[in-house]
Design a protein around this motif. Structure first.
Motif, mmCIF file in Angstrom:
data_model
loop_
_atom_site.group_PDB
_atom_site.id
_atom_site.type_symbol
_atom_site.label_atom_id
_atom_site.label_comp_id
_atom_site.label_asym_id
_atom_site.label_seq_id
_atom_site.Cartn_x
_atom_site.Cartn_y
_atom_site.Cartn_z
ATOM 1 N N GLU A 1 31.877 18.432 59.566
ATOM 2 C CA GLU A 1 31.140 18.886 58.389
ATOM 3 C C GLU A 1 32.017 19.551 57.327
ATOM 4 N N PRO A 2 32.892 18.763 56.701
ATOM 5 C CA PRO A 2 33.661 19.344 55.599
ATOM 6 C C PRO A 2 32.765 19.597 54.383
ATOM 7 N N GLY A 3 33.236 20.489 53.529
ATOM 8 C CA GLY A 3 32.478 20.775 52.312
ATOM 9 C C GLY A 3 33.392 21.250 51.209
ATOM 10 N N CYS A 4 32.804 21.347 50.023
ATOM 11 C CA CYS A 4 33.506 21.902 48.866
ATOM 12 C C CYS A 4 32.534 22.823 48.145
ATOM 13 N N TYR A 5 32.927 24.068 47.985
ATOM 14 C CA TYR A 5 32.022 25.071 47.422
ATOM 15 C C TYR A 5 32.753 25.852 46.350
ATOM 16 N N PHE A 6 32.187 25.861 45.155
ATOM 17 C CA PHE A 6 32.778 26.667 44.079
ATOM 18 C C PHE A 6 32.004 27.986 44.046
ATOM 19 N N ILE A 7 32.558 28.990 44.683
ATOM 20 C CA ILE A 7 31.877 30.279 44.838
ATOM 21 C C ILE A 7 32.451 31.230 43.787
ATOM 22 N N PRO A 8 31.710 31.469 42.691
ATOM 23 C CA PRO A 8 32.298 32.229 41.576
ATOM 24 C C PRO A 8 32.879 33.575 42.007
ATOM 25 N N ALA A 9 32.181 34.304 42.855
ATOM 26 C CA ALA A 9 32.671 35.649 43.218
ATOM 27 C C ALA A 9 33.988 35.555 43.992
ATOM 28 N N LEU A 10 34.117 34.526 44.830
ATOM 29 C CA LEU A 10 35.337 34.371 45.626
ATOM 30 C C LEU A 10 36.504 33.921 44.739
ATOM 31 N N ILE A 11 36.198 32.988 43.811
ATOM 32 C CA ILE A 11 37.238 32.543 42.870
ATOM 33 C C ILE A 11 37.750 33.745 42.067
ATOM 34 N N ASP A 12 36.812 34.562 41.578
ATOM 35 C CA ASP A 12 37.214 35.750 40.790
ATOM 36 C C ASP A 12 38.068 36.692 41.625
ATOM 37 N N THR B 1 45.713 35.755 45.099
ATOM 38 C CA THR B 1 45.809 35.065 46.391
ATOM 39 C C THR B 1 46.166 33.599 46.168
ATOM 40 N N ASN B 2 47.220 33.146 46.807
ATOM 41 C CA ASN B 2 47.670 31.747 46.708
ATOM 42 C C ASN B 2 47.845 31.279 45.261
ATOM 43 N N LYS B 3 48.271 32.210 44.398
ATOM 44 C CA LYS B 3 48.346 31.868 42.967
ATOM 45 C C LYS B 3 49.377 30.779 42.670
ATOM 46 N N ASP B 4 50.359 30.611 43.578
ATOM 47 C CA ASP B 4 51.339 29.547 43.355
ATOM 48 C C ASP B 4 50.721 28.157 43.517
ATOM 49 N N TYR B 5 49.619 28.090 44.257
ATOM 50 C CA TYR B 5 49.045 26.770 44.582
ATOM 51 C C TYR B 5 47.730 26.481 43.863
ATOM 52 N N ILE B 6 47.172 27.496 43.217
ATOM 53 C CA ILE B 6 45.839 27.310 42.620
ATOM 54 C C ILE B 6 45.936 27.434 41.108
ATOM 55 N N ASN B 7 45.352 26.440 40.417
ATOM 56 C CA ASN B 7 45.280 26.495 38.955
ATOM 57 C C ASN B 7 43.950 27.154 38.593
ATOM 58 N N PHE B 8 43.988 28.491 38.486
ATOM 59 C CA PHE B 8 42.740 29.228 38.269
ATOM 60 C C PHE B 8 42.094 28.888 36.922
ATOM 61 N N ASP B 9 42.902 28.537 35.919
ATOM 62 C CA ASP B 9 42.308 28.176 34.623
ATOM 63 C C ASP B 9 41.476 26.900 34.748
ATOM 64 N N LEU C 1 40.126 25.873 37.489
ATOM 65 C CA LEU C 1 38.997 26.189 38.369
ATOM 66 C C LEU C 1 37.819 26.803 37.609
ATOM 67 N N GLU C 2 38.139 27.518 36.509
ATOM 68 C CA GLU C 2 37.065 28.123 35.700
ATOM 69 C C GLU C 2 36.031 27.067 35.300
ATOM 70 N N LYS C 3 36.522 25.835 35.051
ATOM 71 C CA LYS C 3 35.625 24.773 34.557
ATOM 72 C C LYS C 3 34.643 24.295 35.627
ATOM 73 N N TRP C 4 34.937 24.655 36.896
ATOM 74 C CA TRP C 4 34.105 24.145 37.983
ATOM 75 C C TRP C 4 33.139 25.187 38.542
ATOM 76 N N LYS C 5 33.180 26.384 37.975
ATOM 77 C CA LYS C 5 32.423 27.489 38.582
ATOM 78 C C LYS C 5 30.912 27.259 38.596
ATOM 79 N N ASP C 6 30.432 26.367 37.718
ATOM 80 C CA ASP C 6 28.980 26.138 37.666
ATOM 81 C C ASP C 6 28.560 24.923 38.512
#
Ligand code: GLY
Ligand code: MN
Ligand code: MN
Length: 466
Positions: A396-407, A414-422, A424-429
């Motif tokens: 049961e894999p999944g993908c969840y855009f959890i705004p509070a966790l992203i923030d 956390t893991n800023k070298d691997y994550i393009n947070f900018d 990711l902002e576009k996917w928060k909704d």
């Protein structure tokens, strides 16, 4: 019920495995909902079902490892009960139907335990019981064994837990057939709900439909239905939203057969029946991870390794979308992908939807060789051990855009070298997506159980529009 020889053989094996002393296996009691006579539907304890198969409340099974005798203790119903319930078999008749020759009342059980001279207070505990998960059973054990309510879990028997795990982890052909029956009902639940997933409907209409289909299959749902356009909340039990175009709807639901074998299936569908580009992109990544797990699952691999193989597929997909960056091995080793899947790939399933979880997850999903990881995400994997033929496990894999966790991760770096947070902002909704199948480990690989439930983009769109 299976034929009585099945239960006789299971008890024989358990007595042999545990070795000495007495084993107490409590059935469940009725559970009041809002006053004593208004109860929840009766759910027998799964261990009791496995070894004794009987659905009546208030039964206690005892296995005497020293004499090799099995017992069922309970009080018979009297006429005051029968005028409400209709005629009921006696305890002796019930016991005989599952090959148990010895029966007694609850007072007889007290005397039996006293006479056995076994006590949990001996350093070599020879009264074996499982950790109770209901207060009434915990109290009953405490009174029976003369120990405080608070101390009851402490004396639970590890040899008994491990012996039960050994037996129940390997599903027999007749158990697989029951699980596939539960999946056949889940097919009706999911395909029917897919067709209802149109704008303007409410989540509770679809959740209610699913519960009705489960009961039409002659059993309850196997856990509260998850039916939500806010799939970013992993176990969202709120059903009050109106379905809107543009939302993904996560439907995680299964049922139990009359014998309480379970199914646990998740499908995620676009409200209205047509994936948009973003939905199709994320869906295909999660589906690829689900298929990768099926590809690599076989005897001898650990489920931690399968989780990691599926994680690589997820991470690769997010890299291609520009959400993650950097070396794939490093992303997975550091758990950067877990921001979008903070749970494990799956769990065992059988008589419980999370099979045997009442024994303690670590005793079921891990062993001396495999220990839970302490990494975020992988640490939530309920089953990480080496797989054997006969295991039934969820994928049961999944993908969840959890705004509070992203923030939070962004703020903490956390893991800023691997994550393009900018990016990711576009996917928060977006919400979330999960895809879940129940799979059987076979001699040389695995098999997805049950009649296939629409799963590809094309299959889901065709089903929703037919
Ligand atoms: N239905 C809860 C789970 O999939 O584990
Ligand atoms: Mn599920
Ligand atoms: Mn599951």
């Amino acid at each position: 019920m299976f034929k009585k020889e099945t239960y006789i053989a299971r008890r024989e094996q358990l007595r042999k495995d545990v070795g000495h002393g007495i084993i107490i296996i409590q059935g469940n009691h009725e559970a009041p909902c809002n006053y004593p006579d208004n109860t929840y539907w009766f759910r027998q304890d799964s261990t009791f079902l496995y070894f004794f198969g009987l659905q009546r409340e208030d039964l206690i099974g005892v296995l005497d490892c020293d004499s090799g005798k099995d017992f069922i203790f309970a009080n018979d119903y009297d006429i005051d009960d029968v005028i409400w319930t209709g005629p009921l078999p006696s305890v002796r008749e019930l016991a005989a139907s599952v090959g148990v020759e010895n029966t007694g009342t609850l007072a007889d059980l007290d005397k039996f335990v006293q006479d056995s001279k076994h006590s949990v207070l001996n350093s070599q505990s020879a009264v074996h019981y499982l950790p109770p998960y209901r207060a009434d059973n915990r109290r009953q054990l405490g009174v029976l064994l003369g120990i405080d309510y608070d101390a009851v879990p402490r004396y639970a028997s590890m040899p008994l837990i491990l012996a039960c795990v050994r037996q129940r982890s390997i599903k027999s052909d007749e158990e697989i057939a029951e699980i596939e029956k539960a999946i056949a009902t889940a097919y009706n639940m999911h395909v029917g709900a897919m067709r209802m997933a149109m704008p303007g409907r409410y989540e509770y209409e679809l959740a209610g439909f699913m519960q009705g289909e489960a009961w039409k299959g002659n059993g309850p749902v196997s856990f509260p239905v998850i039916m939500t356009i806010h799939g970013e909340t992993l176990h969202n039990h709120n059903h009050n939203h109106k379905l809107e175009l543009g939302r993904m709807l996560v439907m995680d639901a299964g049922c139990e057969t009359a014998m309480n074998y379970c199914s646990d299936i998740t499908r995620s569908v676009p409200v209205g029946g047509k994936f948009d580009d973003r939905q199709r992109a994320i869906y295909q990544i999660v589906l690829n991870a689900n298929l990768e797990a099926i590809r690599v699952t076989r005897p001898g691999i650990t489920y931690q390794e399968v989780h990691t193989a599926a994680s690589r597929v997820l991470a690769q997909g997010y890299k291609e979308l520009g959400i993650l960056r950097g070396n794939l091995d490093d992303i997975v080793a550091n758990g950067a992908h877990s921001l979008l899947m903070p749970h494990g790939l799956g769990h065992m399933m059988g008589l419980d939807v999370h099979d045997m979880e009442n024994y303690g997850q670590i005793n079921v999903g891990y062993d001396d060789e495999t220990r839970p990881s302490n990494q975020f995400g992988l640490g939530s994997l309920r089953c990480g051990r080496r797989l054997q033929p006969g295991f039934v496990i969820t994928d049961e894999p999944g993908c969840y855009f959890i705004p509070a966790l992203i923030d939070q991760w962004r703020q903490q770096g956390t893991n800023k070298d691997y994550i393009n947070f900018d990016e990711l902002e576009k996917w928060k909704d977006f919400g979330g997506i999960r895809i879940e199948d129940d799979i059987l480990v076979t001699a040389d690989g695995c098999r997805v159980l049950g009649k296939p439930i629409p799963k590809t983009v094309a299959e889901i769109e065709a089903t929703m529009n037919s």
